[in-house]
Design an enzyme around this catalytic site. Structure first.
Site, short mmCIF file in Angstrom:
data_model
loop_
_atom_site.label_atom_id
_atom_site.label_comp_id
_atom_site.label_asym_id
_atom_site.label_seq_id
_atom_site.Cartn_x
_atom_site.Cartn_y
_atom_site.Cartn_z
N GLU A 238 137.98 34.62 77.26
CA GLU A 238 138.50 33.20 77.28
C GLU A 238 140.13 33.23 77.45
OE1 GLU A 238 139.73 30.10 76.53
OE2 GLU A 238 139.47 29.90 74.57
P1 NDP Z 1 147.21 38.59 74.11
O1 NDP Z 1 146.28 38.11 75.28
O2 NDP Z 1 148.17 39.72 74.71
O3 NDP Z 1 146.58 38.99 72.86
C1 NDP Z 1 145.34 38.99 73.17
C2 NDP Z 1 144.37 39.46 71.70
O4 NDP Z 1 144.27 40.95 72.86
C3 NDP Z 1 145.07 39.81 70.34
O5 NDP Z 1 144.44 40.14 69.73
C4 NDP Z 1 145.73 41.50 71.00
O6 NDP Z 1 146.04 42.49 70.19
C5 NDP Z 1 144.56 42.12 71.77
N1 NDP Z 1 145.27 43.00 73.09
C6 NDP Z 1 146.26 43.03 73.37
N2 NDP Z 1 146.13 44.43 74.43
C7 NDP Z 1 145.10 44.44 74.67
C8 NDP Z 1 144.49 45.89 75.36
N3 NDP Z 1 145.03 45.93 76.00
N4 NDP Z 1 143.16 45.52 74.73
C9 NDP Z 1 142.85 45.03 74.50
N5 NDP Z 1 143.62 44.25 73.87
C10 NDP Z 1 144.58 43.77 73.42
O7 NDP Z 1 147.80 37.07 73.62
P2 NDP Z 1 149.45 36.82 72.87
O8 NDP Z 1 148.75 36.96 71.54
O9 NDP Z 1 150.01 38.39 73.47
O10 NDP Z 1 149.43 35.39 73.87
C11 NDP Z 1 150.35 35.53 74.78
C12 NDP Z 1 149.64 34.62 75.16
O11 NDP Z 1 148.17 33.74 75.50
C13 NDP Z 1 150.32 33.17 74.74
O12 NDP Z 1 151.95 32.77 75.34
C14 NDP Z 1 149.28 32.40 75.10
O13 NDP Z 1 149.70 31.42 76.96
C15 NDP Z 1 147.84 32.98 74.97
N6 NDP Z 1 147.30 32.81 74.60
C16 NDP Z 1 145.73 32.25 74.61
C17 NDP Z 1 145.01 32.49 73.87
C18 NDP Z 1 143.61 31.52 73.96
O14 NDP Z 1 142.90 30.65 73.46
N7 NDP Z 1 143.27 31.89 74.88
C19 NDP Z 1 145.22 32.73 72.63
C20 NDP Z 1 146.51 32.80 72.14
C21 NDP Z 1 146.80 33.41 73.51
P3 NDP Z 1 147.46 42.14 69.24
O15 NDP Z 1 147.27 40.87 68.92
O16 NDP Z 1 147.54 43.33 68.22
O17 NDP Z 1 148.47 41.89 70.54
#
Ligand code: NDP
Length: 489
Positions: A238
Site C-alpha cells: 500500500e
Molecule cells: P517509507 O516508505 O520509507 O517507510 C515506510 C516503512 O518502511 C517504515 O516502517 C520504514 O522504516 C520502512 N522501511 C524503510 N526502508 C525500508 C527497507 N529498505 N525495507 C523495508 N522497510 C523499510 O516512508 P517514509 O516514512 O520515509 O515516508 C516517505 C513518503 O512515503 C512520505 O512522504 C509519503 O509520501 C509516503 N508515505 C505513504 C504512506 C501511506 O499511507 N501509503 C505512509 C507513510 C509515508 P523507518 O521508518 O524506520 O525508515
C-alpha cells in the site's frame, strides 16, 4: 526533531516540540530472524485454536483497546502530533476492523463447497483458506494504529502469527499495541515487535516470513518487493496516492467543499487516500472555489491538525507549492510561506499545470490543487491520468455510480469523504504506483491465507478418464458429449 541513533538504540520525538519521548532498540537481522523463529512456533498454537478460539482472544484484545483508548490516544498524539480527536478517530476505525475480521473469518475462510462440474460429478469439491504462517507487517507513521492494524487484524484473524516493524517515528505506538496484545494473549508471542530503522524493515523482508504487508512510499515498496523476490516471498503493498475528487455540475457544493477541505487538510494531509487534486465542472467552478477558500481560511493548523510528523516532508510540501507557483499556479489560501518549521498552513492552489509535481507526485501535506473541467468526461480523464490509483471521491447527484466506476482507483467514495476506509467489509488497496493486493474485508482476510482445494471422490465414475484403462469407446463418448455441451458456443 529527527530520529537519532545512539549506539544500539534510537530515539523517537514529539514532532510538535522536538522533545525526546522514547528510546528503542535497533534490532539486528539476527534478532529479527529470532523473532520470526519464535513466531513460527506461536503460529502453530494460534492456528490450533481455530476460528472460535482466536475470535475469543481477539475480542479480549479489542476490549483492552476500547477501554484504554485515552491512554493509547496519548501515545499516538505524543509521537505524531495529531490532535486527540484524530487519534481517537483512527483508533475507533481500527477497532471496528478488528471486530469485523474476527467475526467474519470463519465464514470467509472456512470450508466452502464448490460445484465439481458434470464430467467430475462423482467428486465432492471444496476449498478452505489456511493461514500462511508468519506475516511480517511494516507500518507507516501517519496512522500508526489504523494502518498497520488493517493488516495485523486480518492476518491474525486468518490464523497467522505476526512480526510487526512500526515506523521509526512511531515505535512507542507499536510497542503499546504489541504489549496490550500480549496481555490479552499471554500464552505465546503471536504478535511481536521489532524496532529500528529501514535496515530492520529490510531484515524482516529477508527473514523467511510467509508474506510481507508493507505500507509506505512507492520507492520503499519497490525495495521491499525486490528483496522479498529473492525468496519468492509474496507482498501486499500500500504505497500512497494522489487521490482526485470530482465535482459535477449538480453536486451539493457545500458538502463537496467540506469534503475537499477535510479530505485535504485533516491529519495535516498525511493521509494515503487524502484528497490532493480536485476537478470541478466549469458551471460550478467559481462558486465551489469560493466555498473551499472560505472553509480553508477557517482551518487552524495546530488546533485542527498537527505538525508534519516526518520533518523531511516539509521540504517535499514546500517544493510542490513552489513548483506550482513557478509554473503559473496561484495560491488562494496559504502558499510557499505556509510551510513553517514544524507546521504547514492550509494551501489551496488553482491554475496549476497538470505536469507540475503538485499534481503528479504525492504531496502528503495540507495542500490541494483545484482545476476547472469542461465536463465530467474530462474530469475522469484527468483524474485517471496518474501513476497512482488508490482512492477517489465523486460529488454528483445523478451520475455518482457511473463516474465512480470509471475512475481507475481501488475505491471511490460518493458524496462523502473517505467513507470506504471506515467500512470494514470493503477491500482497500490500489494499482500502479499505489501498490497492489488488498487489506480489509473478505479480500483482506484471503490476502493472508492460502487457498486449499480438496476434491474427494464419492463413488467410482462410470467413465474412467484418468486411467490407462480408458478405452477408445470412452474417448468417443466424451468427444460427443463435449460437442453437445459446448459445440453450440
Ligand atoms: P517509507 O516508505 O520509507 O517507510 C515506510 C516503512 O518502511 C517504515 O516502517 C520504514 O522504516 C520502512 N522501511 C524503510 N526502508 C525500508 C527497507 N529498505 N525495507 C523495508 N522497510 C523499510 O516512508 P517514509 O516514512 O520515509 O515516508 C516517505 C513518503 O512515503 C512520505 O512522504 C509519503 O509520501 C509516503 N508515505 C505513504 C504512506 C501511506 O499511507 N501509503 C505512509 C507513510 C509515508 P523507518 O521508518 O524506520 O525508515
Amino acid at each position: 526533531m529527527t530520529t537519532v541513533l545512539t549506539g544500539e538504540t534510537f530515539e523517537s520525538f514529539d514532532p510538535a516540540t522536538g522533545e525526546v519521548v522514547g528510546t528503542y532498540p535497533v534490532h539486528t537481522a539476527e534478532q529479527v530472524e529470532a523473532a520470526v523463529a519464535r513466531a513460527r512456533d506461536a503460529a502453530v498454537w494460534w492456528d490450533s485454536l481455530g476460528f472460535a478460539g482466536r475470535a475469543e482472544r481477539l475480542a479480549a484484545w479489542r476490549a483492552a483497546l476500547a477501554k484504554r483508548m485515552p491512554e493509547l490516544c496519548g501515545v499516538i498524539t505524543e509521537e505524531t502530533g495529531k490532535p486527540a480527536g484524530d487519534a481517537q478517530l483512527e483508533l475507533v476505525l481500527a477497532i471496528e476492523h478488528l471486530a469485523w475480521a474476527a467475526k467474519h473469518a470463519r465464514k470467509v475462510l472456512g470450508p466452502q463447497r464448490r460445484s465439481p462440474g458434470l464430467l467430475l460429478s462423482n467428486q465432492a469439491a471444496s476449498v478452505e483458506y489456511q493461514p500462511l504462517g508468519v506475516v511480517g507487517v511494516i507500518g507507516p507513521w501517519n496512522y500508526p494504529v489504523y494502518t498497520p492494524l488493517g493488516s495485523i487484524s486480518y492476518a491474525l484473524a486468518a490464523g497467522n502469527a505476526v512480526v510487526f516493524k512500526p515506523s521509526e517515528f512511531t515505535p512507542g505506538v507499536g510497542k503499546w499495541l504489541v504489549e496490550s496484545f500480549a496481555e490479552a494473549v499471554p500464552e505465546h508471542p503471536v504478535l511481536q515487535l521489532v524496532t529500528g530503522l529501514g535496515d530492520t524493515g529490510a531484515a524482516l523482508t529477508r527473514a523467511g516470513v510467509d508474506k510481507i504487508a508493507f505500507t509506505g512510499s512507492a520507492a520503499t515498496g519497490k525495495k521491499v518487493m525486490a528483496s522479498a523476490a529473492e525468496t519468492l516471498t509474496p507482498v501486499v503493498i500500500e504505497a500512497g496516492g494522489k487521490d482526485p475528487l470530482l465535482v459535477d455540475a449538480d453536486a451539493d457544493l457545500d458538502a463537496a467543499a467540506d469534503a475537499t477541505v477535510w479530505g485535504a487538510f485533516s491529519n495535516a494531509g498525511q493521509t494515503c487516500a487524502g484528497v490532493e487534486r480536485v476537478y470541478v465542472h466549469e458551471r460550478v467552478y467559481d462558486e465551489f472555489v469560493a466555498k473551499v477558500v472560505a472553509k480553508a481560511e477557517d482551518v487552524d493548523a495546530g488546533e485542527q491538525y498537527g505538525p508534519m510528523t516526518m520533518p523531511a516532508q516539509l521540504d517535499v510540501v514546500r517544493r510542490h507549492i513552489q513548483d506550482a507557483l513557478a509554473a503559473g499556479g496561484r495560491a488562494l489560501v496559504g502558499g510557499a510561506d505556509a510551510v513553517g518549521d514544524r507546521y504547514v498552513k492550509p494551501t489551496v492552489l488553482v491554475d496549476v499545470p497538470e505536469d507540475c509535481s503538485a499534481v503528479r507526485e504525492e504531496t502528503f501535506g495540507p495542500t490541494v490543487t483545484i482545476a476547472k473541467v469542461a465536463d465530467m468526461d474530462e474530469a475522469v480523464d484527468r483524474a485517471n491520468d496518474s501513476a497512482y490509483g488508490l482512492g477517489s471521491t465523486v460529488f454528483s447527484k445523478a451520475r455518482g455510480m457511473e463516474l465512480a466506476r470509471r475512475l481507475r482507483t481501488g475505491q471511490t467514495a460518493i458524496n462523502a469523504p473517505l467513507s470506504f476506509a471506515g467500512i470494514a467489509s470493503l477491500p482497500f488497496g490500489g494499482s500502479g504506483e499505489s501498490g497492489f493486493g488488498r487489506i480489509h474485508g473478505p479480500e483482506g482476510l484471503r490476502e493472508f491465507a492460502r487457498p486449499k482445494a480438496i476434491a474427494r471422490q464419492r463413488f467410482t465414475a462410470p467413465i474412467a478418464l484418468t486411467s490407462f484403462a480408458r478405452s477408445k469407446k470412452t474417448e468417443a463418448i466424451i468427444g460427443k458429449l463435449m460437442a453437445k455441451l459446448h459445440g453450440k458456443g
